[in-house]
Design an enzyme around this catalytic site. Sequence first.
Site, PDB file in Angstrom:
ATOM      1  N   GLY A   5      -5.741  -4.801  -2.474  1.00  0.00           N
ATOM      2  CA  GLY A   5      -4.783  -4.623  -3.571  1.00  0.00           C
ATOM      3  C   GLY A   5      -4.182  -3.229  -3.556  1.00  0.00           C
TER       4      GLY A   5
ATOM      5  N   LYS B 114      -7.192  -1.317   9.867  1.00  0.00           N
ATOM      6  CA  LYS B 114      -8.515  -1.584  10.469  1.00  0.00           C
ATOM      7  C   LYS B 114      -8.405  -2.126  11.883  1.00  0.00           C
ATOM      8  CE  LYS B 114      -7.077  -4.449   7.243  1.00  0.00           C
ATOM      9  NZ  LYS B 114      -6.913  -4.595   5.832  1.00  0.00           N
TER      10      LYS B 114
ATOM     11  N   LYS C  21     -13.491  -4.502  10.180  1.00  0.00           N
ATOM     12  CA  LYS C  21     -14.160  -3.527   9.304  1.00  0.00           C
ATOM     13  C   LYS C  21     -15.611  -3.317   9.729  1.00  0.00           C
ATOM     14  CE  LYS C  21     -11.115  -4.900   5.510  1.00  0.00           C
ATOM     15  NZ  LYS C  21     -10.901  -5.886   4.453  1.00  0.00           N
TER      16      LYS C  21
ATOM     17  N   GLU D  49      -3.733 -10.250   4.430  1.00  0.00           N
ATOM     18  CA  GLU D  49      -3.058  -9.627   5.564  1.00  0.00           C
ATOM     19  C   GLU D  49      -1.698 -10.297   5.778  1.00  0.00           C
ATOM     20  OE1 GLU D  49      -4.584  -6.936   7.383  1.00  0.00           O
ATOM     21  OE2 GLU D  49      -5.562  -7.175   5.466  1.00  0.00           O
TER      22      GLU D  49
ATOM     23  N   VAL E  42       0.833  -1.214   0.000  1.00  0.00           N
ATOM     24  CA  VAL E  42       0.000   0.000   0.000  1.00  0.00           C
ATOM     25  C   VAL E  42       0.868   1.265   0.000  1.00  0.00           C
ATOM     26  CG1 VAL E  42      -1.866   1.239   1.164  1.00  0.00           C
ATOM     27  CG2 VAL E  42      -1.829  -1.265   1.193  1.00  0.00           C
TER      28      VAL E  42
ATOM     29  N   ARG F 272      10.863  -1.217   6.845  1.00  0.00           N
ATOM     30  CA  ARG F 272      11.755  -2.219   7.424  1.00  0.00           C
ATOM     31  C   ARG F 272      13.151  -2.163   6.807  1.00  0.00           C
ATOM     32  NH1 ARG F 272       8.162  -6.950   7.125  1.00  0.00           N
ATOM     33  NH2 ARG F 272       6.738  -6.536   8.814  1.00  0.00           N
TER      34      ARG F 272
ATOM     35  N   GLY G 122      -1.061  -9.567  -3.272  1.00  0.00           N
ATOM     36  CA  GLY G 122      -1.042  -8.450  -2.310  1.00  0.00           C
ATOM     37  C   GLY G 122      -2.391  -8.202  -1.665  1.00  0.00           C
TER      38      GLY G 122
HETATM   39  N1  HSE Z   1      -6.699  -8.509   3.517  1.00  0.00           N
HETATM   40  C1  HSE Z   1      -7.697  -7.546   3.252  1.00  0.00           C
HETATM   41  C2  HSE Z   1      -8.725  -8.152   2.324  1.00  0.00           C
HETATM   42  C3  HSE Z   1      -7.060  -6.325   2.634  1.00  0.00           C
HETATM   43  O1  HSE Z   1      -8.434  -9.175   1.724  1.00  0.00           O
HETATM   44  O2  HSE Z   1      -9.824  -7.626   2.208  1.00  0.00           O
HETATM   45  C4  HSE Z   1      -7.977  -5.163   2.510  1.00  0.00           C
HETATM   46  O3  HSE Z   1      -8.429  -4.721   3.738  1.00  0.00           O
END
Ligand code: HSE
Length: 430
Positions: free
Chosen positions: A304, A107, A207, A192, A15, A46, A189
């Site tokens: 993404g 979140k 969320k 999490e 991101v 990092r 991507g």
């Molecule tokens: N891992 C989360 C998803 C990323 O797949 O929705 C977006 O919040």
Amino acid sequence: MLDKLKIGIAGLGTVGVGVVKMLEKNSVLIAKRCGREIVVTAVSARSKDKDRGIDISDATWYENATDIANDDNVDLVVELIGGHEGAAYDLCVAALKNGKDFITANKALIARRGYELAQLAEENGVTIAYEAAVAGGIPVIKALKEGAAGNEILQISGILNGTCNYILTAMKETERDFDVILKEAQDLGYAEADPAFDVDGIDAAHKLAILTSIAYATPVNFDKVDVTGITGISLLDIKCAGELGYKIKLLGVCKKTETGIFQAVYPCLIDAAYPLAKTDGVNNAIFIEGDFVGNIVLEGPGAGQGATASAVLSDIIDIAAGRKSYTFNIPASDLTEQKFANANDYEGEYYLRINVLDRPGVLADITDILKNEGVSVESILQKPAKSSEKVDIFGATHKIDEKTMIKAVAKIEKLDNVLNKPTIIRILKS
Ligand code: HSE
């Protein structure tokens, strides 16, 4: 033009890199839209030496993310580290205390520490914005805070996790294994850092808790979300659901009920004709039902790089242009604790699948229990299992309260010819 807005970005993963790329590519139009130029003056990540394909040579590099909050050359802190404690939390507290606005895609941080942080932001006269924290590129926070602001919110329901939706869609369409598809979602991507957060429903629950707080003016309460993920969903269930005319999706739902706010994340069979069932792949979809507007439907990529960066940028532009709001849309002191409903206080239709030995009378034994417990069956089918000795009996019930359904299934499980714990999944009808 106003002075440049100087931002510090902590976290240069998928991101963070997306945000820098977007600021580079669209700098002219972004500056016009917010009336000032936006420059990245500080970064932290990092590894300093990693080639990320972006130019951050003019920004001050910090090993310790919290130092960004102490840099006088930073007006606004953008946190893209993740996690509700440690570096992300420390950075947020330091930024707010130093009078800097704070933007995040995190979140977990907002769902678990949001109430406390909202109070701190107000004490220090600064703003927390987190459009990217919920449903990736879909502007659902703004839709709730602004577009639907005049409505009493009757219900919010939707697909809130892109990774789970990607997995469920790909399992149905390609019949590949769960683990292979999860790896694909990670490579794209979407997932999490710990993908258990996705597949166990925690990410969707974070969320949902945020949406509930905005909708019902209650301190955000992640612990009161009843959460079931998708790890119990087998390819067989996806196929059986398909034969009955449904798709399986991971849903998040909040609504006010007679016993309190219902706030739950759970897999659900959705009538294939219902719009939510057509939201596939990494897309998320959210229905916001307001007392005057009716249903607002928002759909788009839920995870993404591009989608999430787009949401972060929308917050940066808002702050640059002076558009600010309370963290949960009203002063934190006006958020009031409310009662949450017991998740089992639920009534609806159910999908049921029972793996049995193919012996005379087994179906009759099952239907007897359902009859005696008052569970009315809408449809019932039989599918041969891999071994010729075994079959799967599956079907859908009419509306019944969940406690009765659980009681009936416990009795079915004890029958001699029933081989495993039966699967029950809620059904959402259009
Ligand atoms: N891992 C989360 C998803 C990323 O797949 O929705 C977006 O919040």
